[in-house]
Design an enzyme around this catalytic site. Structure first.
Site, mmCIF file in Angstrom:
data_model
loop_
_atom_site.group_PDB
_atom_site.id
_atom_site.type_symbol
_atom_site.label_atom_id
_atom_site.label_comp_id
_atom_site.label_asym_id
_atom_site.label_seq_id
_atom_site.Cartn_x
_atom_site.Cartn_y
_atom_site.Cartn_z
ATOM 1 N N ASP A 212 -0.889 -5.294 9.452
ATOM 2 C CA ASP A 212 -1.871 -4.315 9.005
ATOM 3 C C ASP A 212 -3.118 -5.082 8.560
ATOM 4 O O ASP A 212 -3.090 -5.818 7.577
ATOM 5 C CB ASP A 212 -1.289 -3.505 7.834
ATOM 6 C CG ASP A 212 -2.249 -2.416 7.360
ATOM 7 O OD1 ASP A 212 -3.407 -2.373 7.817
ATOM 8 O OD2 ASP A 212 -1.828 -1.600 6.515
ATOM 9 N N TRP B 253 0.883 -1.171 0.000
ATOM 10 C CA TRP B 253 0.000 0.000 0.000
ATOM 11 C C TRP B 253 0.924 1.226 0.000
ATOM 12 O O TRP B 253 1.866 1.282 0.799
ATOM 13 C CB TRP B 253 -0.864 -0.024 1.261
ATOM 14 C CG TRP B 253 -1.779 1.152 1.422
ATOM 15 C CD1 TRP B 253 -2.597 1.693 0.473
ATOM 16 C CD2 TRP B 253 -1.979 1.918 2.615
ATOM 17 N NE1 TRP B 253 -3.305 2.744 1.002
ATOM 18 C CE2 TRP B 253 -2.938 2.913 2.318
ATOM 19 C CE3 TRP B 253 -1.444 1.870 3.903
ATOM 20 C CZ2 TRP B 253 -3.370 3.837 3.264
ATOM 21 C CZ3 TRP B 253 -1.878 2.786 4.839
ATOM 22 C CH2 TRP B 253 -2.824 3.757 4.521
ATOM 23 N N LYS C 174 -13.505 -0.028 5.499
ATOM 24 C CA LYS C 174 -14.150 -0.847 4.477
ATOM 25 C C LYS C 174 -15.180 -1.777 5.087
ATOM 26 O O LYS C 174 -16.276 -1.913 4.570
ATOM 27 C CB LYS C 174 -13.111 -1.690 3.739
ATOM 28 C CG LYS C 174 -12.368 -0.953 2.668
ATOM 29 C CD LYS C 174 -11.151 -0.283 3.218
ATOM 30 C CE LYS C 174 -10.480 0.543 2.134
ATOM 31 N NZ LYS C 174 -9.373 1.314 2.659
HETATM 32 C C1 LIG Z 1 -3.268 -1.982 3.453
HETATM 33 C C2 LIG Z 1 -3.983 -0.791 3.995
HETATM 34 N N1 LIG Z 1 -3.684 -0.354 5.218
HETATM 35 C C3 LIG Z 1 -4.305 0.703 5.754
HETATM 36 C C4 LIG Z 1 -5.278 1.384 5.058
HETATM 37 C C5 LIG Z 1 -5.894 2.601 5.692
HETATM 38 O O1 LIG Z 1 -7.160 2.416 6.177
HETATM 39 P P1 LIG Z 1 -8.016 3.658 6.670
HETATM 40 O O2 LIG Z 1 -8.714 4.200 5.469
HETATM 41 O O3 LIG Z 1 -8.937 3.082 7.674
HETATM 42 O O4 LIG Z 1 -7.095 4.658 7.264
HETATM 43 C C6 LIG Z 1 -5.619 0.976 3.776
HETATM 44 C C7 LIG Z 1 -6.620 1.710 3.008
HETATM 45 O O5 LIG Z 1 -6.566 1.866 1.822
HETATM 46 C C8 LIG Z 1 -4.951 -0.138 3.235
HETATM 47 O O6 LIG Z 1 -5.225 -0.572 2.007
#
Ligand SMILES: Cc1ncc(COP(=O)(O)O)c(C=O)c1O
Length: 400
Positions: free
Chosen positions: A215, A134, A250
């Site tokens: 994560d 990410w 999500k």
């Molecule tokens: C792998 C990963 N970690 C963390 C996040 C962040 O999540 P949040 O939108 O709840 O901050 C995302 C969101 O795209 C993600 O894909």
């Protein structure tokens, strides 16, 4: 005249995903499709309001819950509810108080609290993220002051994981290295480790004294809530200290409320109390306290059996819809004349497909067809629906 304070400020590069969104919004093409951003859309291309969320919100408003309390002042109901979901309420690590959990501003907030805490704990540590990962992982840990490197992960030729190289990189990492791992639904590739591979990774993390940072942004989008959470159980069994960030953006379709968490698994209750006190300082000196409404919604759903059951059902519906879109995409691509083996699309887990298209092909999709995906080839399968999938498949077939 004196020079302006900001004269030397340079324009920052656009965030690759948010920049794509801006471009999408400005595109006048009526047939445009946004497969860039990682958001779950329903069968009509709308952000769903989950029934469990709507019910919990109504209950909270009707009960006129006071908004004046400060969640940082003690283990709130939310923190306990998160521990129950992530680790299992009856697990010894939870009941013995060995886990420090705090609310984060989304999963990103959980990661950032953990990164800031780790920087104080071990300023010289290096961070390893997957290649690719990410895109915010690298930026977030770099901004927290760490040197960030990548361990091999995606094997383009094999359309899978280069597990041998991944394991070798972990084996070569110095003790104390922070290793960021996607607990499920790897973003962007969609390829997850098998249960056996997880055990091998855990063994290396433990023997090399590395610091795992899991994560968990898509729990429930892979195989199911419990199935996706099983990896956490394996880490608990291994008896190592580790970090878990959780996102409900999500799984509750609650992006705008910024609900997430950070949990740190410690060796004793006493250790957890000390860690928690440090996490609170990180929070206090950044934004004092997290907002409460979204967290109360999530806590209400997780702790009310009927709403929890409804949530599981609704999440299963999202998961099934994504799987159906994967299958339909393969069918439509084949019908549009694509000859290559497309079985990888249905092997991938979660909201994304790493399509294998290159940057030039992704740019053609955008420029000629108004179909917006990331230059890396990532498309959000959860943004496909019966109305747009035909056009997307035809356009993809045209550029390959
Ligand atoms: C792998 C990963 N970690 C963390 C996040 C962040 O999540 P949040 O939108 O709840 O901050 C995302 C969101 O795209 C993600 O894909």
């Amino acid at each position: 005249m004196s020079q302006s304070l900001f004269a030397a400020v340079e324009m920052a590069p656009r965030d690759p995903i948010l920049g794509l969104n801006e471009q999408f919004n400005a595109d006048p093409n009526p047939a445009k499709v946004n497969l860039g951003v990682g958001v779950y859309y329903d069968e009509n291309g709308k952000l769903p309001l989950l029934k469990c969320v709507a019910t919990a919100e109504k209950q909270l408003v009707e009960a006129a819950k006071p908004r004046g309390y400060l969640p940082i002042d003690g283990i709130a109901v939310y923190d306990k509810a998160v521990q129950g979901l992530v680790f299992g309420a009856a697990h010894e690590a939870v009941t013995s108080g060995r886990i420090a959990t705090v609310q984060g501003l989304g999963g990103t907030g959980g990661l950032k609290i953990g990164a800031d805490f780790l920087k104080r704990l071990n300023p010289a540590a290096k961070v390893l993220i997957s290649d690719p990962s990410w895109e915010n992982h690298r930026a977030l840990f770099t901004n927290a002051g760490f040197a960030v490197e990548a361990y091999p992960y995606y094997d383009a030729a094999a359309r899978g994981i280069d597990f041998v190289a991944m394991l070798a990189a972990l084996q070569a990492a110095p003790a104390g290295t922070i290793v960021v791992l996607h607990a499920c639904c790897h973003n962007p590739t969609g390829y997850d480790l098998s249960p056996v591979q997880w055990l091998q990774v855990i063994e290396v993390l433990k023997s090399r004294q590395l610091v795992p940072f899991l994560d968990m942004a898509y729990q429930g989008f892979g195989q199911g809530i419990a199935e996706d959470g099983a990896v956490i159980e394996r880490f608990l069994e291994a008896g190592i200290d580790f970090f878990v960030s959780t996102s409900f953006s999500k799984s509750f379709s609650l992006y705008g409320e910024r609900v997430g968490a950070l949990s740190v698994v410690c060796e004793s209750k006493d250790e957890a109390a000390r860690v928690l006190s440090q996490l609170k300082i990180v929070i206090r000196t950044n934004y004092s306290n997290p907002p409460t409404f979204g967290a109360q919604v999530v806590a209400t759903v997780l702790t009310t059996p009927a709403l929890r059951a409804l949530w599981e059902e609704e999440l299963a519906g999202m998961r099934v819809r994504i799987k159906a879109m994967r299958e339909l995409l393969v069918t439509k691509l084949k019908a549009a004349g694509v000859k290559e083996d497309l079985s990888f699309i249905t092997r991938q887990q979660g909201m994304f497909s790493y399509s294998g298209l290159n940057a030039a092909q992704m740019q053609r999709l955008r420029g000629e067809f108004g179909i917006y995906g990331v230059d890396s080839g990532r498309i959000c399968v959860a943004a496909l629906n019966e109305h747009n999938i035909g056009a997307v498949a035809k356009a993809m077939a045209a550029v390959v």
